[in-house]
Design an enzyme around this catalytic site. Structure first.
Site, PDB file in Angstrom:
ATOM      1  N   SER A  11       0.832  -1.206   0.000  1.00  0.00           N
ATOM      2  CA  SER A  11       0.000   0.000   0.000  1.00  0.00           C
ATOM      3  C   SER A  11       0.860   1.245   0.000  1.00  0.00           C
ATOM      4  CB  SER A  11      -0.891   0.028   1.250  1.00  0.00           C
ATOM      5  OG  SER A  11      -1.697  -1.125   1.295  1.00  0.00           O
ATOM      6  N   MET A  12       0.197   2.389  -0.165  1.00  0.00           N
ATOM      7  CA  MET A  12       0.881   3.665   0.041  1.00  0.00           C
ATOM      8  C   MET A  12       0.333   4.229   1.353  1.00  0.00           C
ATOM      9  SD  MET A  12       3.271   5.328  -1.226  1.00  0.00           S
ATOM     10  CE  MET A  12       3.628   5.060  -2.936  1.00  0.00           C
ATOM     11  N   GLY A  39       2.026  -0.890   3.867  1.00  0.00           N
ATOM     12  CA  GLY A  39       1.303  -2.148   3.676  1.00  0.00           C
ATOM     13  C   GLY A  39       2.079  -3.215   4.431  1.00  0.00           C
ATOM     14  N   GLY A  41       2.402  -6.392   4.139  1.00  0.00           N
ATOM     15  CA  GLY A  41       3.163  -7.353   3.335  1.00  0.00           C
ATOM     16  C   GLY A  41       4.446  -6.737   2.805  1.00  0.00           C
ATOM     17  N   ASN A 183      -0.413  -9.515  18.468  1.00  0.00           N
ATOM     18  CA  ASN A 183      -0.158  -8.699  19.655  1.00  0.00           C
ATOM     19  C   ASN A 183      -1.231  -9.069  20.691  1.00  0.00           C
ATOM     20  OD1 ASN A 183      -2.494  -7.275  19.001  1.00  0.00           O
ATOM     21  ND2 ASN A 183      -1.393  -5.589  18.017  1.00  0.00           N
ATOM     22  N   THR A 210       3.212 -10.609  21.056  1.00  0.00           N
ATOM     23  CA  THR A 210       4.059  -9.423  21.215  1.00  0.00           C
ATOM     24  C   THR A 210       3.368  -8.452  22.167  1.00  0.00           C
ATOM     25  OG1 THR A 210       3.112  -8.441  19.219  1.00  0.00           O
ATOM     26  CG2 THR A 210       5.143  -9.677  18.932  1.00  0.00           C
ATOM     27  N   GLY A 241       5.906  -3.866  14.175  1.00  0.00           N
ATOM     28  CA  GLY A 241       5.447  -5.261  14.162  1.00  0.00           C
ATOM     29  C   GLY A 241       5.906  -5.969  12.894  1.00  0.00           C
ATOM     30  N   ASP A 242       5.891  -5.247  11.789  1.00  0.00           N
ATOM     31  CA  ASP A 242       6.322  -5.856  10.523  1.00  0.00           C
ATOM     32  C   ASP A 242       7.814  -6.186  10.564  1.00  0.00           C
ATOM     33  OD1 ASP A 242       3.750  -5.567   9.518  1.00  0.00           O
ATOM     34  OD2 ASP A 242       4.152  -3.521   8.837  1.00  0.00           O
ATOM     35  N   SER A 272      13.830  -0.001  14.284  1.00  0.00           N
ATOM     36  CA  SER A 272      12.899   0.515  13.261  1.00  0.00           C
ATOM     37  C   SER A 272      12.051   1.678  13.755  1.00  0.00           C
ATOM     38  CB  SER A 272      11.987  -0.611  12.756  1.00  0.00           C
ATOM     39  OG  SER A 272      10.986  -0.890  13.705  1.00  0.00           O
TER      40      SER A 272
HETATM   41  O1  RIB Z   1       1.949  -2.390   9.938  1.00  0.00           O
HETATM   42  C1  RIB Z   1       2.036  -1.078   9.490  1.00  0.00           C
HETATM   43  C2  RIB Z   1       1.279  -0.910   8.221  1.00  0.00           C
HETATM   44  O2  RIB Z   1      -0.079  -1.101   8.463  1.00  0.00           O
HETATM   45  C3  RIB Z   1       1.392   0.479   7.610  1.00  0.00           C
HETATM   46  O3  RIB Z   1       2.499   0.623   6.771  1.00  0.00           O
HETATM   47  C4  RIB Z   1       0.083   0.628   6.892  1.00  0.00           C
HETATM   48  O4  RIB Z   1       0.188   0.404   5.530  1.00  0.00           O
HETATM   49  C5  RIB Z   1      -0.851  -0.384   7.549  1.00  0.00           C
HETATM   50  O5  RIB Z   1      -1.333  -1.250   6.651  1.00  0.00           O
END
Ligand code: RIB
EC number: 2.7.1.15
Length: 293
Positions: A11-12, A39, A41, A183, A210, A241-242, A272
């Protein structure tokens, strides 16, 4: 080098910073607006690539300028986009983020991410040559998450399901996932009527909850363990989290023991949050290793 396949949203992120979070019906003045790639992913793919994995992204963008920018950004970060084709009749996914009072609020419009069908995801999995672990999240259709977890189980491919954003999951999907990383809020929705400790005991070395600044909790089969996070001055927690999920997957794919993999993931996530943007602060491998040593 580990091989990671990420199936998920690209995503943006449209990010507004403000001193105050508006209440319902209220208008406040913001201090800045920025457009940055995000996003869950794509964030996990970029984080894993910066940490040294060979990463293939399986996702969809719209046939618009955000879609082009998202793909360019993945390529610039060394992520393979071989299986990504723009969707013509849909806009790229967007996340509308307010950063205020030390935390974020996010509204996601899935757009083309909704076109990640089970067939498309499974076809890509069949074609990708070697996969050590699949990473998947929940900004894509539910059916795709369910079917990919089932596919991975029947093909003996480890899969880490990051169940975010929160929603209830079918019991089979919970069973098919090799690792689950909710989480606390997501865990309460996944395991209604159970305490976190009861859920951890039921899924030893599979469920990792988490707890933000506290760290991450899991059961090793005989006792509960908390692997603490690293204290830092956070600038923006979006994407932490990502980064955690990506780093945990990279470390496990490389054969690290669970506690070491969690320390690596906590360290990466703590770095991060020190910069603006979901991907802005995601560290390179060397940064994590240097701080860990
Ligand atoms: O986990 C963070 C992400 O969640 C953000 O970058 C945003 O795109 C949302 O989807």
């Amino acid at each position: 080098m580990s091989n990671i396949c990420v199936i998920g949203s690209c995503s943006m992120d449209l990010v507004v910073t403000s001193d105050k979070r508006p209440k319902a019906g209220e208008t406040v003045l913001g201090t800045s607006f920025q457009t940055v790639p995000g996003g869950k992913g794509a964030n996990q793919a970029v984080a894993a690539s910066r940490l040294g994995a060979r990463v293939t992204m399986v996702g969809k963008v719209g046939d618009d300028h955000y879609g082009k920018a998202i793909i360019d950004n993945l390529k610039a970060n060394g992520v393979s986009t071989e299986y990504m084709e723009p969707v013509i009749h849909k806009d790229s996914g967007t996340a509308h983020i307010v950063l205020a009072e030390g935390d974020n609020s996010i509204v996601v419009v899935k757009g083309a991410n909704d076109e990640i069908t089970p067939e498309y995801a499974k076809q890509a999995l069949e074609q990708i040559e070697k996969i050590d672990i699949v990473l998947i999240q929940q900004e894509i259709p539910e059916l795709t998450v369910d079917e990919v977890c089932s596919y991975c189980r029947s093909h003996d491919i480890p899969i880490m399901l990051n169940p975010a954003p929160a929603r209830p999951l079918k019991q089979e999907t919970i069973d098919y996932a090799s690792f689950l990383t909710p989480n606390e809020h997501e865990a309460a929705i996944l395991f209604p009527g159970m305490t976190a400790s009861e859920a951890l005991t039921q899924y030893p070395a599979k469920l990792f909850i988490t707890e933000g600044k506290q760290g991450v909790r899991y059961s090793d089969g005989s006792k509960e363990r908390l692997i603490p996070s690293f204290p830092v001055e956070a600038v923006d927690t979006t994407g932490a989290g990502d980064t955690f999920n990506a780093a945990f997957a990279v470390a496990l794919a490389e054969g690290k023991e669970i506690d070491d993999a969690l320390r690596f993931a906590n360290r990466a996530a703590s770095i991060s949050v020190c910069k603006f943007g979901a991907q802005g602060g995601m560290p390179a491998r060397e940064e994590v290793e240097e701080l860990l040593s």
